[in-house]
Design a protein around this motif. Structure first.
Motif, short mmCIF file in Angstrom:
data_model
loop_
_atom_site.label_atom_id
_atom_site.label_comp_id
_atom_site.label_asym_id
_atom_site.label_seq_id
_atom_site.Cartn_x
_atom_site.Cartn_y
_atom_site.Cartn_z
N LEU A 75 33.95 58.42 47.00
CA LEU A 75 35.22 57.80 47.36
C LEU A 75 35.81 57.10 46.14
O LEU A 75 35.19 56.21 45.56
N GLN A 76 37.00 57.51 45.77
CA GLN A 76 37.66 56.94 44.59
C GLN A 76 38.38 55.63 44.95
O GLN A 76 38.75 55.41 46.10
N VAL A 77 38.57 54.79 43.93
CA VAL A 77 39.37 53.57 44.06
C VAL A 77 40.37 53.60 42.91
O VAL A 77 40.04 53.25 41.79
N PRO A 78 41.61 54.06 43.19
CA PRO A 78 42.58 54.20 42.11
C PRO A 78 42.99 52.86 41.51
O PRO A 78 42.91 51.81 42.16
N SER A 79 43.46 52.90 40.27
CA SER A 79 43.86 51.67 39.57
C SER A 79 44.99 50.96 40.32
O SER A 79 45.06 49.73 40.30
N SER A 80 45.85 51.70 41.02
CA SER A 80 46.93 51.07 41.78
C SER A 80 46.36 50.19 42.91
O SER A 80 46.91 49.13 43.22
N THR A 81 45.25 50.60 43.49
CA THR A 81 44.60 49.82 44.54
C THR A 81 43.94 48.58 43.94
O THR A 81 44.03 47.48 44.50
N VAL A 82 43.28 48.75 42.80
CA VAL A 82 42.66 47.61 42.09
C VAL A 82 43.74 46.59 41.76
O VAL A 82 43.58 45.38 42.01
N ASP A 83 44.86 47.04 41.22
CA ASP A 83 45.97 46.15 40.87
C ASP A 83 46.51 45.43 42.10
O ASP A 83 46.81 44.23 42.05
N PHE A 84 46.63 46.14 43.21
CA PHE A 84 47.13 45.57 44.46
C PHE A 84 46.27 44.37 44.89
O PHE A 84 46.79 43.32 45.27
N VAL A 85 44.96 44.52 44.80
CA VAL A 85 44.05 43.44 45.21
C VAL A 85 44.14 42.27 44.22
O VAL A 85 44.27 41.11 44.63
N GLN A 87 46.52 41.40 42.22
CA GLN A 87 47.82 40.72 42.27
C GLN A 87 47.87 39.68 43.38
O GLN A 87 48.68 38.76 43.33
N ARG A 88 46.99 39.80 44.33
CA ARG A 88 46.90 38.82 45.42
C ARG A 88 45.92 37.69 45.10
O ARG A 88 45.66 36.85 45.95
N GLY A 89 45.36 37.70 43.90
CA GLY A 89 44.44 36.65 43.48
C GLY A 89 43.06 36.76 44.10
O GLY A 89 42.32 35.77 44.17
N VAL A 90 42.70 37.96 44.55
CA VAL A 90 41.41 38.18 45.19
C VAL A 90 40.47 38.87 44.20
O VAL A 90 40.85 39.83 43.53
N GLU A 91 39.24 38.36 44.11
CA GLU A 91 38.23 38.99 43.27
C GLU A 91 37.83 40.32 43.92
O GLU A 91 37.64 40.39 45.13
N LEU A 92 37.68 41.35 43.11
CA LEU A 92 37.34 42.67 43.62
C LEU A 92 36.02 43.14 43.03
O LEU A 92 35.82 43.07 41.82
N ILE A 93 35.13 43.63 43.91
CA ILE A 93 33.85 44.21 43.50
C ILE A 93 33.79 45.61 44.08
O ILE A 93 33.91 45.78 45.30
N VAL A 94 33.63 46.62 43.22
CA VAL A 94 33.57 48.01 43.65
C VAL A 94 32.22 48.58 43.21
O VAL A 94 31.91 48.60 42.02
N LEU A 95 31.41 49.03 44.18
CA LEU A 95 30.06 49.52 43.90
C LEU A 95 29.70 50.68 44.82
O LEU A 95 30.37 50.91 45.84
N GLN A 96 28.62 51.35 44.48
CA GLN A 96 28.00 52.32 45.38
C GLN A 96 27.66 51.56 46.66
O GLN A 96 27.34 50.37 46.62
N THR A 97 27.75 52.19 47.82
CA THR A 97 27.70 51.47 49.09
C THR A 97 26.43 50.64 49.30
O THR A 97 26.52 49.50 49.74
N GLU A 98 25.26 51.16 48.98
CA GLU A 98 24.04 50.35 49.18
C GLU A 98 24.11 49.08 48.33
O GLU A 98 23.78 47.98 48.81
N LYS A 99 24.53 49.21 47.08
CA LYS A 99 24.65 48.06 46.19
C LYS A 99 25.77 47.13 46.66
O LYS A 99 25.64 45.90 46.58
N ALA A 100 26.85 47.72 47.16
CA ALA A 100 27.98 46.92 47.65
C ALA A 100 27.55 46.06 48.84
O ALA A 100 27.93 44.88 48.93
N ILE A 101 26.78 46.63 49.74
CA ILE A 101 26.34 45.87 50.91
C ILE A 101 25.37 44.77 50.51
O ILE A 101 25.44 43.66 51.03
N THR A 102 24.50 45.04 49.56
CA THR A 102 23.60 43.99 49.06
C THR A 102 24.42 42.83 48.48
O THR A 102 24.17 41.66 48.80
N GLU A 103 25.41 43.16 47.67
CA GLU A 103 26.27 42.13 47.07
C GLU A 103 27.06 41.39 48.14
O GLU A 103 27.14 40.16 48.13
N TYR A 104 27.63 42.12 49.07
CA TYR A 104 28.38 41.52 50.17
C TYR A 104 27.49 40.54 50.96
O TYR A 104 27.87 39.39 51.20
#
Length: 122
Positions: A75-85, A87-104
């Motif tokens: 699953l891709q996360v385009p730069s436009s989506t990264v910028d969207f997040v 721009q709202r002042g929200v920290e963004l973490i994008v990872l492989q799902t198992e790693k993402a859930i551990t971090e979450y």
């Protein structure tokens, strides 16, 4: 109000603590969760996660958003989506799902205002 912990993950199956149903893909935020239905926004692996996929979670006032890109990160996360997040002042973490859930779950354990959107297959 705290974010719910992801209780389990396996290929095509996720359980959120305190929720009776299971999900293939899901969205989580402080106080809730629901299935992430790609058909709602026309999402596909390419071009990937759309700002419209994230709007609901961002409206819950999260300080951090975690995106799980799938078990093989198809699953891709385009730069436009990264910028969207960002721009709202929200920290963004994008990872492989198992790693993402551990971090979450780590952030949930710290009491952070965290939201997530997770893909549980490819």
């Amino acid at each position: 109000m705290s974010s719910p912990e992801i209780a389990s993950l396996s290929w095509g199956h996720m359980k959120v603590k305190g929720c009776s149903s299971s999900y293939k893909d899901c969205k989580v935020w402080p106080g809730g969760s629901r299935a992430w239905d790609w058909r709602e926004t026309g999402t596909d692996h390419h071009p990937g996660v759309q700002p419209a996929d994230l709007e609901e979670v961002l409206q819950k006032g999260v300080a951090t958003l975690v995106i799980g890109r799938g078990m093989s990160e198809a699953l891709q996360v385009p730069s436009s989506t990264v910028d969207f997040v960002r721009q709202r002042g929200v920290e963004l973490i994008v990872l492989q799902t198992e790693k993402a859930i551990t971090e979450y779950n780590n952030l949930v354990g710290q009491g952070a205002k965290v939201g997530g959107i997770f893909h549980s297959t490819c």
